[in-house]
Scaffold this active site. Structure first.
Site, PDB file in Angstrom:
ATOM      1  N   HIS A 105       0.786  -1.048  -0.548  1.00 36.34           N
ATOM      2  CA  HIS A 105      -0.263   0.274   0.282  1.00 36.34           C
ATOM      3  C   HIS A 105       0.969   1.277   0.243  1.00 36.34           C
ATOM      4  CE1 HIS A 105       1.408  -0.102   3.519  1.00 36.34           C
ATOM      5  NE2 HIS A 105       1.253   1.092   4.540  1.00 36.34           N
ATOM      6  N   ASP A 107       0.599   5.199   2.423  1.00 36.30           N
ATOM      7  CA  ASP A 107       0.245   5.476   2.859  1.00 36.30           C
ATOM      8  C   ASP A 107      -1.406   6.834   2.600  1.00 36.30           C
ATOM      9  OD1 ASP A 107       1.144   3.724   4.473  1.00 36.30           O
ATOM     10  OD2 ASP A 107       1.836   5.490   5.440  1.00 36.30           O
ATOM     11  N   HIS A 262       4.526   0.276   0.225  1.00 34.40           N
ATOM     12  CA  HIS A 262       4.997  -0.751   1.669  1.00 34.40           C
ATOM     13  C   HIS A 262       4.831  -1.817   1.667  1.00 34.40           C
ATOM     14  CE1 HIS A 262       3.325   2.636   2.905  1.00 34.40           C
ATOM     15  NE2 HIS A 262       3.159   2.393   4.971  1.00 34.40           N
ATOM     16  N   ARG A 278       6.184   6.351  14.676  1.00 36.49           N
ATOM     17  CA  ARG A 278       5.997   6.636  13.663  1.00 36.49           C
ATOM     18  C   ARG A 278       4.629   8.271  13.415  1.00 36.49           C
ATOM     19  NH1 ARG A 278       0.477   6.172  10.706  1.00 36.49           N
ATOM     20  NH2 ARG A 278       1.115   5.376   8.403  1.00 36.49           N
TER      21      ARG A 278
HETATM   22  C1  OGA Z   1       2.849   2.607   8.653  1.00 35.30           C
HETATM   23  C2  OGA Z   1       3.751   0.767   7.901  1.00 35.30           C
HETATM   24  C3  OGA Z   1       5.244  -0.721   7.940  1.00 35.30           C
HETATM   25  C4  OGA Z   1       5.968  -1.770   9.037  1.00 35.30           C
HETATM   26  O1  OGA Z   1       4.116   2.255   9.430  1.00 35.30           O
HETATM   27  O2  OGA Z   1       2.722   2.862   7.553  1.00 35.30           O
HETATM   28  O3  OGA Z   1       3.470   0.239   6.636  1.00 35.30           O
HETATM   29  O4  OGA Z   1       6.734  -2.392   8.269  1.00 35.30           O
HETATM   30  N1  OGA Z   1       5.021  -0.042   8.500  1.00 35.30           N
HETATM   31  O5  OGA Z   1       5.672  -0.631  10.379  1.00 35.30           O
HETATM   32 MN    MN Z   2       1.775   1.867   5.951  1.00 34.59          MN
END
Ligand code: OGA
Ligand code: MN
Length: 287
Positions: A105, A107, A262, A278
């Site tokens: 995806h 974000d 990702h 995050r």
């Molecule tokens: C995000 C995500 C991936 C991960 O934080 O948007 O997709 O590996 N993380 O934690």
């Molecule tokens: Mn993500």
């Protein structure tokens, strides 16, 4: 000492060495980071020791921060930080969001104004697994057959947030509130964004669909859109376009959601703990 930038793979990504973002970032260092971000799309800034406030200060250099979509796991003292973790509190409740991003995806592509960049700060990595996959959507676009580029040109894709609207994904069994959440999200209107978007800074074209959020193509029946989407989802994650990041503790990784998709690969089990902080930088309407 100037910071050093070293490519991480042939597909994309660079590591940044010799930086300390617990201190205010000089304009010169910020300019090199920003340039590297445009050149490499994913940056792994090594060996950072950041308080939540430091991470906010660093993130805000790039733009306005988004409110986190999942308010249940935000840090009380810094509500713009979301905790991703499989750890549990002594009372058995989760410390953070578990299994975030388990399908490819970009974000917030389901929102009218999707995220520009996401920054993850790794505080603790599991002994096994926990890698994050990244795929280069400039390269995926460029490698499309001309006929596919032509047929996607000017076409918008339908982006849905609820996993229950998407036959290509499943809800994580490890998330306690998944059913309520995805049911509630059924009421959120889908977003329509160009399937090929132009990066507002680099001017390059990037494929802007993903298995997690894209459920259709505007003006096409499901029967017409499905073979195209299946082709695109296969195509966009070919090995040539992908870099898997194996995290080191204290990595600060940022990626450009306008030209990268990702995915969290999982593969770790409690008590082998993964803990991330995050932050997300708000973006503009794709064109
Ligand atoms: C995000 C995500 C991936 C991960 O934080 O948007 O997709 O590996 N993380 O934690
Ligand atoms: Mn993500």
């Amino acid at each position: 000492m100037p910071i050093e930038i070293r490519p991480l793979s042939t597909s994309m990504g660079a590591e940044v060495l010799g930086a300390d973002f617990s201190k205010p970032v000089s304009n010169e260092d910020f300019a090199s980071i920003l340039q590297a971000f445009y050149d490499y799309q994913v940056l792994a800034i090594r060996d950072q020791n950041l308080s939540p406030a430091d991470q906010i200060a660093f993130s805000e250099r790039f733009g306005t921060l988004e409110d986190q979509l999942n308010s249940r796991y935000i840090l009380p003292e810094e509500p713009k930080i979301l905790v991703l973790s499989n750890d549990v509190k002594p009372d058995g409740t989760p410390v953070g969001l578990i299994d975030a991003g388990d399908f490819w995806h970009t974000d917030s592509s389901h929102r009218p104004l999707p995220s520009m960049a996401t920054i993850l700060y790794s505080l603790k990595n599991p002994d096994e697994g926990g890698d994050t996959g990244f795929a280069n959507m400039y390269a995926a676009y460029e490698a499309l057959p001309q006929s596919m580029k032509d047929s996607l040109d000017g076409r918008r894709a339908v982006q849905a947030v609820s996993k229950f609207k998407n036959k290509r994904v499943v809800a994580s069994e490890r998330r306690p509130d998944a059913t309520e959440k995805y049911t509630e999200q059924m009421a959120i209107p889908d977003a329509l964004h160009p399937a090929i978007r132009t990066h507002p800074v680099t001017g390059r074209k990037a494929l802007y669909v993903s298995q997690r959020f894209t459920i259709g193509l505007e003006g096409m029946s499901e029967a017409e859109a499905d073979p195209i989407l299946d082709f695109l989802f296969e195509h966009q994650t070919k090995a040539d376009f992908v870099y898997y990041h194996h995290w080191q503790d204290n990595d600060l990784v940022m990626w450009d959601n306008r030209c990268v998709i990702h995915r969290a690969t999982g593969g770790y089990t409690y008590p082998d703990v993964r803990l991330m902080h995050r932050t997300v930088i708000a973006g503009d309407a794709p064109y």
